[in-house]
Design an enzyme around this catalytic site. Sequence first.
Site, PDB file in Angstrom:
ATOM      1  N   PRO A 125       0.782  -1.250   0.000  1.00 11.06           N
ATOM      2  CA  PRO A 125       0.000   0.000   0.000  1.00 11.06           C
ATOM      3  C   PRO A 125       0.815   1.304   0.000  1.00 11.06           C
ATOM      4  CG  PRO A 125       0.020  -0.938   2.191  1.00 11.06           C
ATOM      5  CD  PRO A 125       0.729  -1.921   1.305  1.00 11.06           C
ATOM      6  N   CYS A 126       1.454   1.582  -1.128  1.00 13.16           N
ATOM      7  CA  CYS A 126       2.203   2.829  -1.269  1.00 13.16           C
ATOM      8  C   CYS A 126       1.284   4.047  -1.200  1.00 13.16           C
ATOM      9  CB  CYS A 126       3.017   2.816  -2.556  1.00 13.16           C
ATOM     10  SG  CYS A 126       2.065   2.466  -4.048  1.00 13.16           S
ATOM     11  N   HIS A 127      -0.003   3.856  -1.447  1.00 13.46           N
ATOM     12  CA  HIS A 127      -0.960   4.965  -1.385  1.00 13.46           C
ATOM     13  C   HIS A 127      -1.130   5.486   0.042  1.00 13.46           C
ATOM     14  CE1 HIS A 127      -3.408   1.342  -0.679  1.00 13.46           C
ATOM     15  NE2 HIS A 127      -4.194   2.117   0.051  1.00 13.46           N
TER      16      HIS A 127
END
Length: 184
Positions: A145-147
């Site tokens: 989850p880079c977001h």
Amino acid sequence: MPESPVPEGFVPGGAEPRVVHTVTHSPLGPLTLVAHDGALSALLLPDSKYEAVQGPFGERADDEFDEVRTQLDEYFAGIRTEFDLPLRLLGTTFQRRVWEGLLRIPYGQTRSYGELAAEIGLVPRTSSRAVGAANGRNRIAIVVPCHRVIGGDGSLTGFAAGLERKRFLLGHEAKGRPREHVLF
């Protein structure tokens, strides 16, 4: 000298991994899924600015991604908050360290680049930019989850597939949470 990208589990002179891909639909548009020897190695969002440098996608194999599709459908339906998939993190040792840190950010929460640096044992003041660069090279969006990484001031910052998609993902994860936890 920059660190070369050595894939996890790479054996010099070993057999080439079997690489396959498919395309599946999502609320964000078509997602390209890539697997190396059965482990998810890429989940590419439409219009990702790094899509052209992601490497070979291999042959199309639509029937080999059922579990990934199921878990993505559950995530977008709001009933899955963690993914349980075999992953192949293809990158440098430093990039993999950052991506493993991303995997520890809980659903619905965010971290700044500095906070992520500290959580993986780096000095935020000197490592935040390098952490941001590694975060931006993440090939497995949503699942890794880079977001969930934002600016130190709480602002939305870089996302290879565009800030609107980042805003969508963070908003999706904030549904049903008390209003004081919603950033946008």
